[in-house]
Enzyme design. Structure first.
Site, PDB file in Angstrom:
ATOM      1  N   SER A   1       0.821  -1.208   0.000  1.00 28.43           N
ATOM      2  CA  SER A   1       0.000   0.000   0.000  1.00 28.43           C
ATOM      3  C   SER A   1       0.853   1.256   0.000  1.00 28.43           C
ATOM      4  O   SER A   1       0.329   2.359   0.123  1.00 28.43           O
ATOM      5  CB  SER A   1      -0.889  -0.001   1.243  1.00 28.43           C
ATOM      6  OG  SER A   1      -0.081  -0.020   2.404  1.00 28.43           O
TER       7      SER A   1
ATOM      8  N   TYR B   1      -4.011   1.381   3.384  1.00 28.95           N
ATOM      9  CA  TYR B   1      -5.119   0.468   3.094  1.00 28.95           C
ATOM     10  C   TYR B   1      -5.906   0.145   4.375  1.00 28.95           C
ATOM     11  O   TYR B   1      -7.043  -0.299   4.313  1.00 28.95           O
ATOM     12  CB  TYR B   1      -4.597  -0.862   2.534  1.00 28.95           C
ATOM     13  CG  TYR B   1      -4.155  -0.856   1.086  1.00 28.95           C
ATOM     14  CD1 TYR B   1      -4.067   0.315   0.341  1.00 28.95           C
ATOM     15  CD2 TYR B   1      -3.818  -2.065   0.465  1.00 28.95           C
ATOM     16  CE1 TYR B   1      -3.645   0.285  -0.979  1.00 28.95           C
ATOM     17  CE2 TYR B   1      -3.392  -2.102  -0.854  1.00 28.95           C
ATOM     18  CZ  TYR B   1      -3.300  -0.926  -1.570  1.00 28.95           C
ATOM     19  OH  TYR B   1      -2.882  -0.960  -2.876  1.00 28.95           O
ATOM     20  N   GLY B   2      -5.251   0.316   5.515  1.00 26.39           N
ATOM     21  CA  GLY B   2      -5.794  -0.165   6.789  1.00 26.39           C
ATOM     22  C   GLY B   2      -7.158   0.357   7.173  1.00 26.39           C
ATOM     23  O   GLY B   2      -7.885  -0.294   7.923  1.00 26.39           O
TER      24      GLY B   2
ATOM     25  N   CYS C   1       2.057  -6.617   2.226  1.00 26.09           N
ATOM     26  CA  CYS C   1       1.137  -5.745   2.949  1.00 26.09           C
ATOM     27  C   CYS C   1       0.227  -6.632   3.780  1.00 26.09           C
ATOM     28  O   CYS C   1      -0.467  -7.487   3.226  1.00 26.09           O
ATOM     29  CB  CYS C   1       0.320  -4.927   1.937  1.00 26.09           C
ATOM     30  SG  CYS C   1      -1.005  -3.942   2.661  1.00 26.09           S
ATOM     31  N   ASN C   2       0.263  -6.459   5.093  1.00 25.77           N
ATOM     32  CA  ASN C   2      -0.567  -7.293   5.966  1.00 25.77           C
ATOM     33  C   ASN C   2      -2.049  -7.111   5.678  1.00 25.77           C
ATOM     34  O   ASN C   2      -2.810  -8.077   5.633  1.00 25.77           O
ATOM     35  CB  ASN C   2      -0.310  -6.932   7.435  1.00 25.77           C
ATOM     36  CG  ASN C   2       1.080  -7.296   7.881  1.00 25.77           C
ATOM     37  OD1 ASN C   2       2.034  -6.601   7.559  1.00 25.77           O
ATOM     38  ND2 ASN C   2       1.212  -8.376   8.619  1.00 25.77           N
ATOM     39  N   THR C   3      -2.471  -5.856   5.489  1.00 24.96           N
ATOM     40  CA  THR C   3      -3.891  -5.571   5.267  1.00 24.96           C
ATOM     41  C   THR C   3      -4.377  -6.217   3.975  1.00 24.96           C
ATOM     42  O   THR C   3      -5.461  -6.813   3.931  1.00 24.96           O
ATOM     43  CB  THR C   3      -4.136  -4.043   5.219  1.00 24.96           C
ATOM     44  OG1 THR C   3      -3.603  -3.459   6.406  1.00 24.96           O
ATOM     45  CG2 THR C   3      -5.603  -3.718   5.124  1.00 24.96           C
TER      46      THR C   3
ATOM     47  N   GLU D   1       5.133   7.171   5.553  1.00 25.67           N
ATOM     48  CA  GLU D   1       5.088   7.544   4.126  1.00 25.67           C
ATOM     49  C   GLU D   1       5.722   8.925   3.903  1.00 25.67           C
ATOM     50  O   GLU D   1       6.247   9.219   2.835  1.00 25.67           O
ATOM     51  CB  GLU D   1       3.640   7.561   3.620  1.00 25.67           C
ATOM     52  CG  GLU D   1       3.022   6.182   3.412  1.00 25.67           C
ATOM     53  CD  GLU D   1       3.488   5.485   2.140  1.00 25.67           C
ATOM     54  OE1 GLU D   1       3.655   6.147   1.099  1.00 25.67           O
ATOM     55  OE2 GLU D   1       3.703   4.259   2.181  1.00 25.67           O
TER      56      GLU D   1
ATOM     57  N   HIS E   1       4.976  -1.533   7.009  1.00 20.82           N
ATOM     58  CA  HIS E   1       5.598  -0.215   7.216  1.00 20.82           C
ATOM     59  C   HIS E   1       6.362  -0.159   8.555  1.00 20.82           C
ATOM     60  O   HIS E   1       7.338   0.577   8.683  1.00 20.82           O
ATOM     61  CB  HIS E   1       4.527   0.883   7.250  1.00 20.82           C
ATOM     62  CG  HIS E   1       4.038   1.337   5.912  1.00 20.82           C
ATOM     63  ND1 HIS E   1       3.226   0.558   5.126  1.00 20.82           N
ATOM     64  CD2 HIS E   1       4.217   2.511   5.229  1.00 20.82           C
ATOM     65  CE1 HIS E   1       2.930   1.223   4.011  1.00 20.82           C
ATOM     66  NE2 HIS E   1       3.507   2.396   4.053  1.00 20.82           N
TER      67      HIS E   1
END
Length: 263
Positions: free
Chosen positions: A12, A43-44, A74-76, A152, A186
């Site tokens: 993300s 994305y979370g 990306c975990n989400t 970010e 992240h």
């Protein structure tokens, strides 16, 4: 499939570059293409439908770029979309989940913390994994609200980050956790700042190394590991500005390319 085809990685935003580093360290000969969907980060806080649509968009782009395997860094995206991606596409797709199992097996205080996005913590896949491994363990789940936008923006240890992490870890420290599991790709970038805030005995676990090992295993089993010893192509594409990637990957700038691309 050609062994020289690249490994595709998407996230993300810039955070999955922490996973990229682990993959590159373990598989230094492999060509790798990384997509940073920073335009849509984080994305979370999106719905499962939105997360799945974005994950399909990123996968399509990596397929257009001839990737032989895709790592959802990306975990989400993993916890919300990987089942759909695996049904839709034939090539191997590796996901990333919070490393709950090792923390649950190793904890002595029988209390662990999980710092993750809302999208990961509220997903069915996370719930299943959590129930499976933490039956006799106290789990303190904390949504890392506000962390991804700061990362970010390249703010890894500023005052705003420190204050936010103090707020997020307060409940964990009070619950006497001895392991903190990072549930967002992240977050490895803020481990040095986290270590200053958490008690000395607390161990921090992320999933990067496990993802790299799994990627290598799958490619080996499919006889798809690159054997060519020429310099690999290591390309990063972002649909936002390139400065944060350059900042986070400053140690690799002599061997990678970072470009802006719409996707």
């Amino acid at each position: 499939m050609d062994k020289n085809n690249p490994i595709g990685v998407f996230d993300s935003g810039v955070g999955g570059s922490s996973i990229w580093q682990e993959i590159h360290r373990l598989l230094p000969l492999e060509n790798i293409i990384y997509l940073a969907d920073s335009k849509n980060a984080p994305y979370g806080n999106k719905s499962p439908e939105e997360i799945t649509a974005l994950s399909i968009k990123n996968t399509q782009k990596l397929l257009e770029l001839n990737c032989k395997i895709i790592v959802v860094a990306c975990n989400t995206a993993t916890t919300n979309a990987i089942i759909t991606l695996r049904k839709k596409y034939k090539l191997p797709i590796i996901g990333i989940e919070p490393a709950i199992k090792p923390a649950a097996l190793k904890t002595k205080s029988k209390s662990i913390g999980i710092l993750a996005t809302k999208g990961t913590l509220s997903s069915a896949l996370f719930s299943k994994t959590n129930k499976e491994f933490t039956k006799d363990i106290s789990v303190v789940e904390v949504i890392g609200e506000g962390l991804v936008p700061l990362i970010e923006a390249g703010n890894l240890d500023g005052q705003e980050m420190v204050e936010l992490l103090k707020k997020h870890t307060k409940k964990m420290i009070e619950a006497n956790v001895d392991y903190v599991v990072l549930g967002c790709s992240h977050y490895p970038y803020i481990i040095p700042t986290l270590k200053k805030i958490l008690p000395k005995h607390v161990e921090i676990i992320d999933s990067g190394e496990a993802v790299a090992r799994q990627t290598k295993t799958v490619l080996h089993n499919l006889n798809q590991l690159r054997e060519d010893t020429s310099k690999p192509r290591l390309a990063f594409f972002t649909n936002a500005e390139t400065n944060t990637l350059k900042f986070l990957l400053h140690d690799y700038l002599n061997k990678i390319s970072i470009e802006k691309m719409d996707f």
